[in-house]
Design a protein around this motif. Structure first.
Motif, PDB file in Angstrom:
ATOM      1  N   ILE A 192       1.604  -3.332  -0.370  1.00 34.69           N
ATOM      2  CA  ILE A 192       1.055  -2.478   0.574  1.00 34.69           C
ATOM      3  C   ILE A 192       2.198  -1.766   1.600  1.00 34.69           C
ATOM      4  O   ILE A 192       3.312  -2.532   1.857  1.00 34.69           O
ATOM      5  CB  ILE A 192       0.367  -3.343   1.460  1.00 34.69           C
ATOM      6  N   GLN A 249       3.212   0.683   4.882  1.00 36.85           N
ATOM      7  CA  GLN A 249       2.384   1.242   6.134  1.00 36.85           C
ATOM      8  C   GLN A 249       3.188   2.502   6.450  1.00 36.85           C
ATOM      9  O   GLN A 249       4.273   2.301   6.469  1.00 36.85           O
ATOM     10  CB  GLN A 249       2.522   0.237   7.340  1.00 36.85           C
ATOM     11  N   ASP A 303      -2.256   2.391   5.873  1.00 36.34           N
ATOM     12  CA  ASP A 303      -1.810   1.563   4.777  1.00 36.34           C
ATOM     13  C   ASP A 303      -1.977   2.017   3.845  1.00 36.34           C
ATOM     14  O   ASP A 303      -3.168   2.567   3.361  1.00 36.34           O
ATOM     15  CB  ASP A 303      -2.448   0.178   5.308  1.00 36.34           C
ATOM     16  N   LYS A 343      -1.815   1.392  -0.693  1.00 37.79           N
ATOM     17  CA  LYS A 343      -1.870   0.379  -1.466  1.00 37.79           C
ATOM     18  C   LYS A 343      -2.020   0.915  -2.981  1.00 37.79           C
ATOM     19  O   LYS A 343      -2.255   2.111  -3.143  1.00 37.79           O
ATOM     20  CB  LYS A 343      -2.841  -0.836  -1.292  1.00 37.79           C
TER      21      LYS A 343
END
Length: 202
Positions: A101, A103, A128, A130
């Motif tokens: 993940i 940011q 965020d 992913k």
């Protein structure tokens, strides 16, 4: 308490903290590399609004009310245009089985028409990212790119003309992003723009 014992415990604690930071930093560096090497594809856009005016279903200038058209034109020429939308961005990681993940604290973007920079903007709200499909609610400034210090109205005119004629313009557009990533040692901006592709079969 024995001074030597206290010093040993203090040193051991600091060594443990340093080891943890190194491990964490190494993972961050690995994650950053993975996101840099990932493939990005735009799966869809929902509820696109310009200065609060929904333009998702607009196809020609005649679809806008006179007041809406005048308002958007004024905002565009004075660089006071803001877009809000929900972006569906698919991220294909090199090692999809590894959970990562990242940011994004700042996201610069560019829209190119026939290879020429036409529109650009910045998303400043943290996001965020992913592996897999990311549903991203965005708010961004929208400005005309400049050519030799002058706004590129020619590229924008080409874009609006193609849309007005109802043509599929995807093969003539290029969408690029340059994210700034949050890391333990501060924010890191990727040196180059990443080209966002189109879904397979588009």
């Amino acid at each position: 308490m024995d001074l030597k014992l206290m010093n040993y415990k203090t040193i051991s604690t600091w060594l443990a903290i340093v080891a943890l930071l190194i491990t964490f930093s190494c993972k961050q560096a690995t994650d950053l590399k993975a996101f840099t090497e990932a493939n990005y594809s735009l799966q869809g856009i929902e509820n696109l609004q310009l200065n609060g005016i929904n333009v998702t279903d607009k196809r020609t200038p005649f679809d806008f009310k006179t007041a809406e058209g005048d308002s958007l034109l004024n905002a565009f020429t004075t660089n006071k245009l803001n877009a809000t939308t929900t972006l569906f961005l698919h991220v294909e990681m090199p090692e999809p089985e590894v959970t990562r993940i990242m940011q994004v604290t700042n996201l610069e973007w560019q829209l190119l028409v026939d290879g020429h920079e036409t529109l650009m903007g910045t998303v400043q709200k943290p996001l965020d990212l992913k592996n897999g499909l990311n549903k991203l609610p965005l708010s961004s400034t929208v400005t005309l790119a400049e050519v030799e210090g002058l706004q590129n109205y020619e590229g924008f005119s080409t874009l609006t003309t193609l849309i007005a004629k109802g043509r599929d313009v995807r093969n003539r557009l290029t969408f690029r992003i340059k994210p700034t990533i949050k890391t333990p040692v501060g924010n890191v901006t990727l040196p180059d723009y990443i080209t966002v592709g189109q879904p397979a079969g588009s």
